[in-house]
Design a protein around this motif. Sequence first.
Motif, PDB file in Angstrom:
ATOM      1  N   GLY A 166     -32.029 -30.320 -25.329  1.00  0.00           N
ATOM      2  CA  GLY A 166     -33.466 -30.303 -25.217  1.00  0.00           C
ATOM      3  C   GLY A 166     -34.089 -29.024 -25.852  1.00  0.00           C
ATOM      4  O   GLY A 166     -35.365 -28.724 -25.560  1.00  0.00           O
ATOM      5  N   THR A 167     -33.558 -28.452 -26.815  1.00  0.00           N
ATOM      6  CA  THR A 167     -34.068 -27.433 -27.679  1.00  0.00           C
ATOM      7  C   THR A 167     -33.993 -27.726 -29.117  1.00  0.00           C
ATOM      8  O   THR A 167     -33.359 -28.770 -29.248  1.00  0.00           O
ATOM      9  N   ASN A 168     -34.287 -26.862 -29.826  1.00  0.00           N
ATOM     10  CA  ASN A 168     -34.287 -26.749 -31.324  1.00  0.00           C
ATOM     11  C   ASN A 168     -33.002 -26.206 -31.819  1.00  0.00           C
ATOM     12  O   ASN A 168     -32.867 -25.816 -32.945  1.00  0.00           O
ATOM     13  N   ALA A 170     -31.595 -17.122 -25.139  1.00  0.00           N
ATOM     14  CA  ALA A 170     -31.944 -17.489 -26.365  1.00  0.00           C
ATOM     15  C   ALA A 170     -33.408 -17.359 -26.539  1.00  0.00           C
ATOM     16  O   ALA A 170     -33.765 -17.047 -27.725  1.00  0.00           O
ATOM     17  N   LYS A 171     -34.110 -17.543 -25.644  1.00  0.00           N
ATOM     18  CA  LYS A 171     -35.451 -17.654 -25.803  1.00  0.00           C
ATOM     19  C   LYS A 171     -35.747 -16.113 -25.922  1.00  0.00           C
ATOM     20  O   LYS A 171     -36.924 -15.865 -26.742  1.00  0.00           O
ATOM     21  N   GLY A 219     -37.737 -18.025 -32.733  1.00  0.00           N
ATOM     22  CA  GLY A 219     -37.938 -19.219 -33.221  1.00  0.00           C
ATOM     23  C   GLY A 219     -37.539 -20.242 -31.976  1.00  0.00           C
ATOM     24  O   GLY A 219     -37.776 -21.581 -32.384  1.00  0.00           O
ATOM     25  N   PHE A 220     -36.941 -19.791 -30.852  1.00  0.00           N
ATOM     26  CA  PHE A 220     -36.782 -20.870 -29.980  1.00  0.00           C
ATOM     27  C   PHE A 220     -37.935 -21.616 -29.358  1.00  0.00           C
ATOM     28  O   PHE A 220     -39.027 -21.374 -29.502  1.00  0.00           O
ATOM     29  N   ALA A 230     -28.667 -21.635 -34.338  1.00  0.00           N
ATOM     30  CA  ALA A 230     -29.586 -21.895 -35.001  1.00  0.00           C
ATOM     31  C   ALA A 230     -29.789 -21.147 -36.156  1.00  0.00           C
ATOM     32  O   ALA A 230     -29.091 -19.716 -36.050  1.00  0.00           O
ATOM     33  N   GLU A 231     -30.495 -21.406 -37.391  1.00  0.00           N
ATOM     34  CA  GLU A 231     -30.859 -20.486 -38.398  1.00  0.00           C
ATOM     35  C   GLU A 231     -31.309 -19.291 -37.915  1.00  0.00           C
ATOM     36  O   GLU A 231     -32.647 -19.320 -37.052  1.00  0.00           O
ATOM     37  N   GLY A 232     -31.345 -18.224 -38.188  1.00  0.00           N
ATOM     38  CA  GLY A 232     -32.037 -16.839 -37.700  1.00  0.00           C
ATOM     39  C   GLY A 232     -31.404 -16.177 -36.517  1.00  0.00           C
ATOM     40  O   GLY A 232     -31.789 -15.170 -36.022  1.00  0.00           O
TER      41      GLY A 232
END
Length: 412
Positions: free
Chosen positions: A272-274, A354-355, A360-361, A290-292
């Motif tokens: 449910g996230t990127n 993560a957020k 970028g989250f 994720a990237e970054g």
Amino acid sequence: MSLSRRGLLAAGGAVGALATASSPAAAHGGRGRVRTGFDRLAADGYASLAGQRVGVVTNPTGITQDVRHIVDVMHADERVNLTAVFGPEHGFRGTAQAGGSEGRYDDPATGLPVYDTYTKSGQALADIFTASGVETIVFDIQDAGARFYTYIWTLYDCMQAAALAGKRFVVLDRPNPVTGRAALGPVLDKAFATFVGREPIAQAHGMTVTELALLFNGEFLTRPVELETVRMAGWRRSDFFDETGLPWVPPSPNMPTPETALVYSGTCLFEGTNLSEGRGTTRPFELLGAEGVDRAWAAAANALGLPGVRFREAYFAPTFSKFQGKTIGGVQLHVHDSKSYDPVRTGIGLLVTAKRVWSGFAWRPDNWIDKLTGSARVRTMIDAGAEADEVVAAWQGELAAFRSLRKKYLRY
């Protein structure tokens, strides 16, 4: 006395099933192997299926102790009139990826017609059962223990459709691979019902498929089905899959090991996230990133002091799905104490951190996280800055109510 080839195969299958069912387990304390619902059905000579035209809802996990598929075994046995197979998501033989199925075809190994149940429910699925000509529908699929794992809703939809079509329904039990000790996580709000959650059960339900079938029939189906369940022998609620002595077959392409199932009910929330949930790697749902993203996430996650798990800074390049072909940063989960590990609390802790550490989250634009968690609460609380323990505390009342309801249907 002469035996046909089919009879010889059946006799061999029965002897093999009984022999393997009584052999020692490679599990703790030398306990005997767990005998699945199918093992017990076969040992009883398929008596409960006698005189019936039978259809089976199954996938590659429907196997015997010696890893033969139950459809092949039953087809070869003259005591069973097996006339159809029904395939779920990923298909009967397991050739399709997530979100796919095999369609309608004749199975090359047995010649049996295979019907596709994926995305079908209600009268449309009842019509398929009617057209197949079966009288009794048997369900045998290995679950992963999470509300959003679609096979339990295939079970629900097939029970509902069988009731509409006037068919008898038999559920063969297999272990919950992450134990049946307790239900964990938020309970679905019916306003958010989808194929990853039809009814208000907990995110990690802590039940076997026969127990869920009894719950569905007793609480949720407006028209109960004529239901029979065949329990396992030798399974205890505290058993993790590696204690059962049973062979593991991936229930879906991204559930390669029992360790994947252990973390899945928490880390699947990253769908449910990127961020990548690890699809396209050899450790799906154990690798996230994720990237970054850099080492700050692992440090923040470890600082939560979550029981039974540690987090390692990790870099990986998914071969498909999110970030395909790109090297990304993130974490790998290492569960060191499965008994104290709480997968849902861990998943929430990872979302919160993560957020916090990655600018970028973002949630998936369709708010898929709400379908996975069963309401908008997790998303809105995290967006408002809530800590992981605050989010977990918010669902304790509804979880207690579900645990109380669940007790009525526990059979081990």
